[in-house]
Structures are given as structure tokens and as C-alpha cells.
Design a protein around this motif. Structure first.
Motif, PDB file in Angstrom:
ATOM      1  N   THR A  87      -9.169  -1.915 -12.556  1.00 36.14           N
ATOM      2  CA  THR A  87     -10.327  -1.033 -12.415  1.00 36.14           C
ATOM      3  C   THR A  87      -9.951   0.441 -12.529  1.00 36.14           C
ATOM      4  OG1 THR A  87     -11.343  -2.683 -10.974  1.00 36.14           O
ATOM      5  CG2 THR A  87     -12.298  -0.478 -10.948  1.00 36.14           C
ATOM      6  N   CYS A  88      -8.916   0.844 -11.789  1.00 36.22           N
ATOM      7  CA  CYS A  88      -8.546   2.271 -11.775  1.00 36.22           C
ATOM      8  C   CYS A  88      -7.171   2.543 -12.370  1.00 36.22           C
ATOM      9  CB  CYS A  88      -8.589   2.805 -10.349  1.00 36.22           C
ATOM     10  SG  CYS A  88      -7.409   2.009  -9.231  1.00 36.22           S
ATOM     11  N   GLY A  89      -6.368   1.505 -12.640  1.00 35.45           N
ATOM     12  CA  GLY A  89      -5.080   1.703 -13.273  1.00 35.45           C
ATOM     13  C   GLY A  89      -3.924   1.934 -12.338  1.00 35.45           C
ATOM     14  N   LEU A  90      -4.131   1.949 -11.028  1.00 34.56           N
ATOM     15  CA  LEU A  90      -3.030   2.125 -10.082  1.00 34.56           C
ATOM     16  C   LEU A  90      -2.097   0.910 -10.099  1.00 34.56           C
ATOM     17  CD1 LEU A  90      -4.686   3.765  -6.931  1.00 34.56           C
ATOM     18  CD2 LEU A  90      -2.964   4.771  -8.430  1.00 34.56           C
ATOM     19  N   LYS A  91      -0.802   1.150  -9.901  1.00 34.62           N
ATOM     20  CA  LYS A  91       0.193   0.093  -9.923  1.00 34.62           C
ATOM     21  C   LYS A  91       0.835  -0.037  -8.549  1.00 34.62           C
ATOM     22  CE  LYS A  91       1.290   0.615 -14.831  1.00 34.62           C
ATOM     23  NZ  LYS A  91       2.372   0.816 -15.830  1.00 34.62           N
ATOM     24  N   PHE A  92       1.278  -1.278  -8.260  1.00 37.45           N
ATOM     25  CA  PHE A  92       1.824  -1.575  -6.947  1.00 37.45           C
ATOM     26  C   PHE A  92       3.066  -2.456  -7.102  1.00 37.45           C
ATOM     27  CE2 PHE A  92      -2.643  -0.763  -6.495  1.00 37.45           C
ATOM     28  CZ  PHE A  92      -2.712   0.092  -5.399  1.00 37.45           C
ATOM     29  N   THR A  93       3.916  -2.380  -6.090  1.00 33.70           N
ATOM     30  CA  THR A  93       5.150  -3.166  -6.097  1.00 33.70           C
ATOM     31  C   THR A  93       4.903  -4.599  -5.675  1.00 33.70           C
ATOM     32  OG1 THR A  93       6.357  -1.154  -5.520  1.00 33.70           O
ATOM     33  CG2 THR A  93       7.525  -3.240  -5.254  1.00 33.70           C
ATOM     34  N   TRP A  94       3.995  -4.788  -4.712  1.00 35.42           N
ATOM     35  CA  TRP A  94       3.756  -6.117  -4.160  1.00 35.42           C
ATOM     36  C   TRP A  94       2.338  -6.571  -4.489  1.00 35.42           C
ATOM     37  CZ3 TRP A  94       8.461  -7.359  -2.881  1.00 35.42           C
ATOM     38  CH2 TRP A  94       9.312  -6.388  -2.358  1.00 35.42           C
ATOM     39  N   SER A  95       2.173  -7.881  -4.591  1.00 37.72           N
ATOM     40  CA  SER A  95       0.861  -8.437  -4.921  1.00 37.72           C
ATOM     41  C   SER A  95      -0.126  -8.253  -3.777  1.00 37.72           C
ATOM     42  CB  SER A  95       1.002  -9.927  -5.253  1.00 37.72           C
ATOM     43  OG  SER A  95       1.541 -10.633  -4.153  1.00 37.72           O
ATOM     44  N   HIS A  96       0.361  -8.345  -2.508  1.00 38.20           N
ATOM     45  CA  HIS A  96      -0.574  -8.169  -1.393  1.00 38.20           C
ATOM     46  C   HIS A  96      -1.065  -6.725  -1.309  1.00 38.20           C
ATOM     47  CE1 HIS A  96       3.416  -7.190   0.384  1.00 38.20           C
ATOM     48  NE2 HIS A  96       2.732  -6.288   1.066  1.00 38.20           N
ATOM     49  N   SER A  97      -0.269  -5.774  -1.788  1.00 39.52           N
ATOM     50  CA  SER A  97      -0.741  -4.386  -1.816  1.00 39.52           C
ATOM     51  C   SER A  97      -1.876  -4.213  -2.813  1.00 39.52           C
ATOM     52  CB  SER A  97       0.415  -3.444  -2.170  1.00 39.52           C
ATOM     53  OG  SER A  97       1.465  -3.544  -1.231  1.00 39.52           O
ATOM     54  N   LEU A  98      -1.781  -4.907  -3.950  1.00 38.82           N
ATOM     55  CA  LEU A  98      -2.871  -4.849  -4.928  1.00 38.82           C
ATOM     56  C   LEU A  98      -4.130  -5.498  -4.374  1.00 38.82           C
ATOM     57  CD1 LEU A  98      -3.993  -4.305  -7.756  1.00 38.82           C
ATOM     58  CD2 LEU A  98      -2.936  -6.448  -8.506  1.00 38.82           C
ATOM     59  N   SER A  99      -3.985  -6.624  -3.675  1.00 38.31           N
ATOM     60  CA  SER A  99      -5.157  -7.284  -3.087  1.00 38.31           C
ATOM     61  C   SER A  99      -5.834  -6.395  -2.060  1.00 38.31           C
ATOM     62  CB  SER A  99      -4.734  -8.615  -2.450  1.00 38.31           C
ATOM     63  OG  SER A  99      -4.156  -9.478  -3.400  1.00 38.31           O
ATOM     64  N   ARG A 100      -5.040  -5.708  -1.267  1.00 34.05           N
ATOM     65  CA  ARG A 100      -5.609  -4.807  -0.275  1.00 34.05           C
ATOM     66  C   ARG A 100      -6.300  -3.622  -0.948  1.00 34.05           C
ATOM     67  NH1 ARG A 100      -1.153  -3.497   3.641  1.00 34.05           N
ATOM     68  NH2 ARG A 100      -0.452  -2.179   1.896  1.00 34.05           N
ATOM     69  N   HIS A 101      -5.733  -3.163  -2.079  1.00 37.62           N
ATOM     70  CA  HIS A 101      -6.340  -2.033  -2.798  1.00 37.62           C
ATOM     71  C   HIS A 101      -7.664  -2.437  -3.431  1.00 37.62           C
ATOM     72  CE1 HIS A 101      -6.867   1.230  -5.675  1.00 37.62           C
ATOM     73  NE2 HIS A 101      -6.910   0.314  -6.641  1.00 37.62           N
ATOM     74  N   LYS A 103       6.772  -1.487 -10.646  1.00 40.24           N
ATOM     75  CA  LYS A 103       5.470  -1.814 -10.060  1.00 40.24           C
ATOM     76  C   LYS A 103       4.701  -2.690 -11.057  1.00 40.24           C
ATOM     77  CE  LYS A 103       5.172   2.384  -7.248  1.00 40.24           C
ATOM     78  NZ  LYS A 103       4.348   3.565  -6.915  1.00 40.24           N
ATOM     79  N   PRO A 104       4.899  -3.995 -11.002  1.00 34.14           N
ATOM     80  CA  PRO A 104       4.300  -4.870 -12.020  1.00 34.14           C
ATOM     81  C   PRO A 104       2.833  -5.199 -11.785  1.00 34.14           C
ATOM     82  CG  PRO A 104       5.627  -6.165 -10.517  1.00 34.14           C
ATOM     83  CD  PRO A 104       5.778  -4.733 -10.087  1.00 34.14           C
ATOM     84  N   TYR A 105       2.288  -4.912 -10.600  1.00 33.55           N
ATOM     85  CA  TYR A 105       0.913  -5.297 -10.285  1.00 33.55           C
ATOM     86  C   TYR A 105       0.009  -4.089 -10.485  1.00 33.55           C
ATOM     87  CZ  TYR A 105       3.418  -9.142  -8.126  1.00 33.55           C
ATOM     88  OH  TYR A 105       4.257 -10.208  -7.900  1.00 33.55           O
ATOM     89  N   GLU A 106      -0.874  -4.191 -11.493  1.00 31.16           N
ATOM     90  CA  GLU A 106      -1.740  -3.075 -11.885  1.00 31.16           C
ATOM     91  C   GLU A 106      -3.189  -3.410 -11.601  1.00 31.16           C
ATOM     92  OE1 GLU A 106      -2.846  -0.395 -15.865  1.00 31.16           O
ATOM     93  OE2 GLU A 106      -1.402  -2.051 -15.967  1.00 31.16           O
ATOM     94  N   CYS A 107      -3.909  -2.455 -11.068  1.00 28.49           N
ATOM     95  CA  CYS A 107      -5.342  -2.600 -10.831  1.00 28.49           C
ATOM     96  C   CYS A 107      -6.082  -2.384 -12.151  1.00 28.49           C
ATOM     97  CB  CYS A 107      -5.817  -1.602  -9.778  1.00 28.49           C
ATOM     98  SG  CYS A 107      -7.599  -1.675  -9.471  1.00 28.49           S
TER      99      CYS A 107
END
Length: 392
Positions: A345-359, A339-343
Motif C-alpha cells: 500500500t505505502c511501500g514501507l519495508k520491514f525485516t520481520w513478517s510480524h512487523s509488516l502485519s502490525r503495520h 528488509k524483504p517484507y514490503e507493504c
């Protein structure tokens, strides 16, 4: 008298005619003499004006008489006026009273502080003039309609709003490139000169620049200096523009707005690429098959994966095949759990970039909910229960 002594009528008439002829001859002679004298006088005047054969040995100025040359020579022999030197600095004056007045400025001491802000002045008159600034009423600031940023002057607000609208009213007359400010356009026009002057040279690589600020910014690429650090995380940048773009990830600000669909973007580059979806323009064409693309990166991927590389990329885990290497590496995250895409603000990680944008939108929704919770009417829904937001 007798008849023998009286002259006859014919004799008297002959005498009168002869006298007239003599007068005419005298008048003609006198006119000839006067005309010749005028010509001679004009020639003498011309000779006086043009006959300047005596030059000054110092400056080369020409005179018509040697005596005038001798009278002119003392001009070059004048001595300079005596200068009065200041005892405290290297400044000099031609008059003594001005030098004394200047020396008094060195003897002054700052004895007049402002009671409001503490700023110190060396004259009471300057302190009194400064006090008026505290009595002025503050100007009503002009707020940006996009981000509500305040500005004291209207022209600064208009210049700032071009950041949001993407307007570039100043165009280069040579290449047609647009700029948001007139100064940037004038600096760009110098690049079209045959031999543009670039006085600021880098001592490390020899690269030249128009402005000293550009040279200082370039020098950081050699030193690795990153003076612009984020106040919320540990990331730092070599340019202020990079820090501004990074801070928008924390605040959720998207200052670049599309005037067609009102969609917001983080950077101007994203906005310009988005505008192509409305215009339908695809300026980048593949030279092999003629397919057009709106972005240059998509064209390069098309050339490498379609025309240059004909082999398939196969996943080692499940055997799925892909035309592009990047697509295969993204697919393998499903097997590895990466999961290279990390928020930030809160530190959550995501597999896809669009998931991070939605978060990220959830943080902006929570922030908006926190502001509305202060209002008792807007803190609850229509049924009286508090509003809730779900994480996607």
C-alpha cells in the motif's frame, strides 16, 4: 278286452326297469362323447396357438400361415416419407407448411429495439415481454453479515457465508472429506471409483481431468499464462483464487472468521490451522521421539533439524549459533539490513513478517478514521481535538 290280452303287473314292471336302464346307458354314452369332443377341440386350439412355423425372412417374426407371412412382408417395403429441405440451412421437415414457417425465420430482421436498454428483438411480442423487466421493482438484496456483500437470493447468501464460517455440510461417504457445495462433493466421489473416467486430457503431459475448466487451468502451467492481474499493482496470477487472496492485502479484508474467538484470517488454511489451538489437537507425530505437532511443516522442520542434522549453524558476524538454518538466515538480516517484507500500500519495508502485519493494521485504522471523519460527532475525541493514530 279279455283276460288273455291284459299284461300282468310283473311284466309291466320289468319293461319299465329296462327302459330306465337304456336311458341311463344313452346318457352315459352322450356324456363320454361330449367330454372327448371338448378335449379334441382344446387340443386343436392349442395346436393353432403353438403351431407357428413360418418366420419372416426380414425381421424373424413367426406366423402360423404362409399367407400371413406374405401379408406381413409389405411392412418392410414401405418407403420413407418425403422430406422438405430448408433452402437456407440443413434442417428438413415432413410437412411443407412447417418448412415454410421455418423459412420465414431466416427472412426476419431485427427491427424492434428496446428504447430503455437498446437490445434488439425480431418480434414485437418479444419486445413487449422484454419491457416488463424494466418495470419490475428491484429486489431488496440480502447482505452478508461478515463482509456486507449483497446477494439477490437467500440461498446464494447462505452458500457465501460458508466461506467465512468454514462450514462444510456435504461429506464424502467414502473418505469423510467435507465440502461447502453439493456439486463439489459429487465430483470428488468420482475419484473413489476403480477406474474413474477423466475425458479431458492434456496434450503436453498426458494428464487427465474430470472437467474442461480444470484442464484449461492446468494448461497455464505449461504456457506460463497469468491472465488475472491486480488493478493496484503489477502482480498477476494464473488462477482467480490467487488474485482474490492478493487483493485482501490491499483492502485488509479477512473473510475467514473463527467462531470461537472471533479472530479473522486471510485464507481458509490459516483458519483451519488456528482452530487447532482451541482444540489442542496435534495430529502429526514424530516417528523418532514421539513429539506431536499441529502442522506438518513444523514436524518436517523438527525431523531435519533435530534428528537428521546435529551440527550447529554459526553466524559469521557475531558467532551466534542456531539449530536451524532458517533461524540463522533471519538473524543475519540484523547485520545486512535486509528488509524483504514490503507493504504493497505505502511501500514501507520491514525485516520481520510480524512487523509488516502490525503495520497493515494502521492502514485499516486510517481507513476507519476517514469514514468516521465524515460524521462531525465522531471526528473529534472527548476533548474536542481530532483523533490521531500512531504508526507502530
Amino acid at each position: 278286452m279279455g283276460p288273455d290280452n291284459t299284461p300282468s303287473e310283473s311284466e309291466s314292471s320289468e319293461e319299465s326297469v329296462g327302459a330306465v336302464e337304456v336311458n341311463v346307458e344313452l346318457e352315459s354314452d352322450s356324456s363320454d362323447v361330449s367330454s372327448t369332443s371338448d378335449q379334441e377341440s382344446s387340443k386343436q386350439l392349442k395346436s393353432k396357438k403353438t403351431d407357428k412355423r413360418f418366420p419372416c425372412p426380414t425381421c424373424g417374426k413367426v406366423f402360423d400361415r404362409p399367407s400371413r407371412v406374405e401379408r406381413h412382408k409389405p411392412v418392410h417395403e414401405k418407403k420413407p416419407k418425403s422430406l422438405y429441405q430448408c433452402q437456407h440451412c440443413e434442417k428438413s421437415f415432413t410437412q411443407e407448411d412447417k418448412m415454410i414457417r421455418h423459412q420465414n425465420t431466416h427472412n426476419r430482421t431485427n427491427k424492434h429495439p428496446c428504447p430503455d436498454c437498446g437490445k434488439v428483438f425480431n418480434r414485437p411480442s418479444r419486445l413487449a415481454r422484454h419491457k416488463r423487466t424494466h418495470l419490475r421493482k428491484p429486489k431488496v438484496p440480502h447482505h452478508c453479515s461478515f463482509c456486507m456483500k449483497p446477494f439477490n437470493k437467500l440461498h446464494k447468501l447462505l452458500r457465501h457465508e460458508r466461506v467465512h464460517t468454514g462450514e462444510r455440510p456435504f461429506t464424502c461417504p467414502v473418505c469423510g472429506k467435507g465440502f461447502s457445495e453439493a456439486g463439489h462433493c459429487k465430483e470428488h466421489e468420482k475419484t473413489h471409483e476403480e477406474q474413474p473416467e477423466k475425458p479431458h486430457r492434456c496434450v503436453d503431459c498426458g494428464m487427465c481431468f474430470f472437467k474442461a475448466s480444470s484442464l484449461r487451468r492446468h494448461a497455464r502451467s505449461h504456457t506460463g499464462e497469468k491472465p488475472f492481474q491486480c488493478s493496484q499493482c503489477e502482480r498477476s496470477y494464473s488462477r482467480s483464487e490467487g488474485l482474490k487472496r492478493h487483493m485482501r492485502k490491499h483492502t485488509g479484508e479477512r473473510p475467514h472468521k473463527c467462531i470461537v474467538c472471533s479472530k479473522d484470517f486471510y485464507t481458509r488454511q490459516d483458519l483451519t490451522l488456528h482452530k487447532l489451538t482451541h482444540s489442542g489437537e496435534k495430529p502429526h507425530m514424530c516417528p523418532v521421539c514421539g513429539k506431536c505437532f499441529s502442522q506438518l511443516g513444523n514436524l518436517r522442520d523438527h525431523e531435519q533439524n533435530v534428528h537428521i542434522r546435529s551440527e550447529k549453524y554459526i553466524c559469521n558476524e557475531c558467532g551466534a549459533s542456531f539449530n536451524r538454518y532458517n533461524s540463522m538466515t533471519k538473524h543475519q538480516r540484523l547485520h545486512t539490513g535486509e528488509k524483504p517484507y514490503e507493504c504493497l500500500t505505502c511501500g514501507l519495508k520491514f525485516t520481520w513478517s510480524h512487523s509488516l502485519s502490525r503495520h497493515r493494521r494502521t492502514h485499516s485504522h486510517r481507513q476507519a478514521a476517514g469514514e468516521t471523519s465524515k460524521d462531525p460527532e465522531g471526528s473529534t475525541g472527548p476533548s474536542g481535538n481530532p483523533k490521531t493514530f500512531k504508526l507502530n
